[in-house]
Scaffold this motif. Structure first.
Motif, PDB file in Angstrom:
ATOM      1  N   THR A  99      58.698  -6.174  54.944  1.00  0.00           N
ATOM      2  CA  THR A  99      59.551  -7.082  54.178  1.00  0.00           C
ATOM      3  C   THR A  99      58.967  -8.485  54.142  1.00  0.00           C
ATOM      4  OG1 THR A  99      61.493  -5.788  54.829  1.00  0.00           O
ATOM      5  CG2 THR A  99      61.900  -7.971  53.936  1.00  0.00           C
ATOM      6  N   PHE A 158      57.790 -10.779  50.927  1.00  0.00           N
ATOM      7  CA  PHE A 158      58.317 -12.133  50.728  1.00  0.00           C
ATOM      8  C   PHE A 158      57.182 -13.127  50.494  1.00  0.00           C
ATOM      9  CE2 PHE A 158      59.507 -16.300  52.316  1.00  0.00           C
ATOM     10  CZ  PHE A 158      60.729 -16.522  51.701  1.00  0.00           C
ATOM     11  N   TRP A 212      61.198  -8.515  41.056  1.00  0.00           N
ATOM     12  CA  TRP A 212      62.069  -7.334  41.086  1.00  0.00           C
ATOM     13  C   TRP A 212      61.296  -6.106  40.598  1.00  0.00           C
ATOM     14  CZ3 TRP A 212      63.891  -3.481  38.011  1.00  0.00           C
ATOM     15  CH2 TRP A 212      64.972  -2.750  38.492  1.00  0.00           C
ATOM     16  N   ALA A 229      59.088  -5.015  43.410  1.00  0.00           N
ATOM     17  CA  ALA A 229      59.819  -4.272  44.436  1.00  0.00           C
ATOM     18  C   ALA A 229      60.125  -2.855  43.974  1.00  0.00           C
ATOM     19  CB  ALA A 229      61.114  -5.018  44.780  1.00  0.00           C
ATOM     20  N   THR A 278      58.102   0.184  45.947  1.00  0.00           N
ATOM     21  CA  THR A 278      58.831   1.145  46.776  1.00  0.00           C
ATOM     22  C   THR A 278      58.662   2.576  46.285  1.00  0.00           C
ATOM     23  OG1 THR A 278      60.831   0.640  45.476  1.00  0.00           O
ATOM     24  CG2 THR A 278      60.569  -0.494  47.586  1.00  0.00           C
ATOM     25  N   THR A 300      59.055   0.446  54.027  1.00  0.00           N
ATOM     26  CA  THR A 300      60.301   0.215  53.299  1.00  0.00           C
ATOM     27  C   THR A 300      60.521  -1.282  53.130  1.00  0.00           C
ATOM     28  OG1 THR A 300      61.575   0.248  55.360  1.00  0.00           O
ATOM     29  CG2 THR A 300      61.375   2.324  54.141  1.00  0.00           C
ATOM     30  N   LEU A 301      61.245  -1.636  52.069  1.00  0.00           N
ATOM     31  CA  LEU A 301      61.580  -3.034  51.809  1.00  0.00           C
ATOM     32  C   LEU A 301      62.984  -3.276  52.337  1.00  0.00           C
ATOM     33  CD1 LEU A 301      60.523  -5.621  50.515  1.00  0.00           C
ATOM     34  CD2 LEU A 301      61.529  -4.873  48.358  1.00  0.00           C
ATOM     35  N   GLY A 302      63.090  -4.116  53.359  1.00  0.00           N
ATOM     36  CA  GLY A 302      64.365  -4.320  54.026  1.00  0.00           C
ATOM     37  C   GLY A 302      65.449  -4.871  53.124  1.00  0.00           C
ATOM     38  N   SER A 303      65.095  -5.763  52.192  1.00  0.00           N
ATOM     39  CA  SER A 303      66.099  -6.382  51.324  1.00  0.00           C
ATOM     40  C   SER A 303      65.473  -6.770  49.997  1.00  0.00           C
ATOM     41  CB  SER A 303      66.690  -7.623  52.004  1.00  0.00           C
ATOM     42  OG  SER A 303      67.545  -8.325  51.116  1.00  0.00           O
ATOM     43  N   PHE A 304      66.181  -6.465  48.927  1.00  0.00           N
ATOM     44  CA  PHE A 304      65.702  -6.844  47.597  1.00  0.00           C
ATOM     45  C   PHE A 304      65.941  -8.332  47.326  1.00  0.00           C
ATOM     46  CE2 PHE A 304      64.547  -2.670  46.675  1.00  0.00           C
ATOM     47  CZ  PHE A 304      64.089  -2.543  45.370  1.00  0.00           C
ATOM     48  N   TRP A 305      66.674  -9.018  48.216  1.00  0.00           N
ATOM     49  CA  TRP A 305      66.892 -10.453  48.037  1.00  0.00           C
ATOM     50  C   TRP A 305      65.586 -11.235  48.161  1.00  0.00           C
ATOM     51  CZ3 TRP A 305      71.093 -12.274  45.909  1.00  0.00           C
ATOM     52  CH2 TRP A 305      72.291 -11.575  46.032  1.00  0.00           C
ATOM     53  N   THR A 306      64.558 -10.602  48.723  1.00  0.00           N
ATOM     54  CA  THR A 306      63.270 -11.282  48.855  1.00  0.00           C
ATOM     55  C   THR A 306      62.647 -11.607  47.501  1.00  0.00           C
ATOM     56  OG1 THR A 306      62.255  -9.098  49.138  1.00  0.00           O
ATOM     57  CG2 THR A 306      62.721 -10.343  51.132  1.00  0.00           C
TER      58      THR A 306
END
Length: 209
Positions: A80, A84, A122, A125, A129, A170-176
């Motif tokens: 992640t 970022f 986005w 991501a 993934t 894995t990507l922990g959060s798409f907010w990145t």
């Protein structure tokens, strides 16, 4: 008796740096073209992340029980964090390149690169993934585990056969993805602040054009 100031001294200067409505509209089309290119660049960013993001090694026993290695637990955060940083760098580069388009400097370009880099991250991501699985080497190798460690008890005995394999990153959060937009906007604004010109050195358009 103090002489009266000349009338020319009271003439107000026209504000510099204000774009006319026609100029803003002229910026729309080239900005949209730039936005499309920036969003498509997100595919390359996602592919790059899929190549460099670390997977997580797990061991699986003959009974089917599996667990990640203790030293591998930080790799979820690492993957992640790498995304970022890549997204932020991608945003900064786009912001600086957009600033170099002197004839299009202004709020339209600033808003465009902010939206486009966020959308591009986005896309990165989304693509990353889905590509990280096929790009991860999932080949298994046989290992022997200490029976006491594998069973979680102090019972002694022969080693337990198991297999070692790697799970895709894995990507922990798409907010990145927001790092890209923030990086682009900050880079653009910092360039404008460093220049210190009200009109951002944008060439004037002759009246009637």
């Amino acid at each position: 008796m103090t002489p009266e100031p000349a009338a020319e001294e009271f003439v107000r200067e026209e504000p510099r740096g204000l774009l006319a409505r026609a100029e803003l509209l002229d910026d729309l089309r080239p900005t949209l073209v730039t936005m499309v290119a920036v969003v498509l660049a997100g595919v390359v960013l996602g592919l790059l992340w899929a190549f460099v993001a670390p997977g997580q090694a797990i061991v699986t026993t003959a009974s089917g029980a599996s667990s990640p290695l203790a030293a591998e637990s930080d790799h979820v955060f690492d993957a992640t964090a790498i995304f970022f940083l890549l997204a932020a760098a991608y945003g900064v580069v786009v912001g600086v390149l957009a600033w170099r388009r002197v004839a299009r400097r202004g709020p339209v370009t600033l808003l465009g690169v902010g939206i486009a880099t966020t959308a591009g991250a986005w896309v990165a991501a989304f693509v990353g993934t889905r590509l990280v699985g096929p790009l991860t080497d999932r080949s298994s190798i046989g290992v022997l585990l200490d029976r006491a460690e594998a069973s979680g008890s102090a019972a002694a005995g022969p080693p337990v056969p198991a297999t070692l394999s790697t799970l895709p990153a894995t990507l922990g959060s798409f907010w990145t993805v927001l790092a890209a937009g923030v990086g682009a906007v900050l880079a653009y604004l910092l360039c404008a602040i460093a220049l210190g010109e009200d009109d951002m050195a944008r060439p004037e358009v002759p009246a009637g054009e």
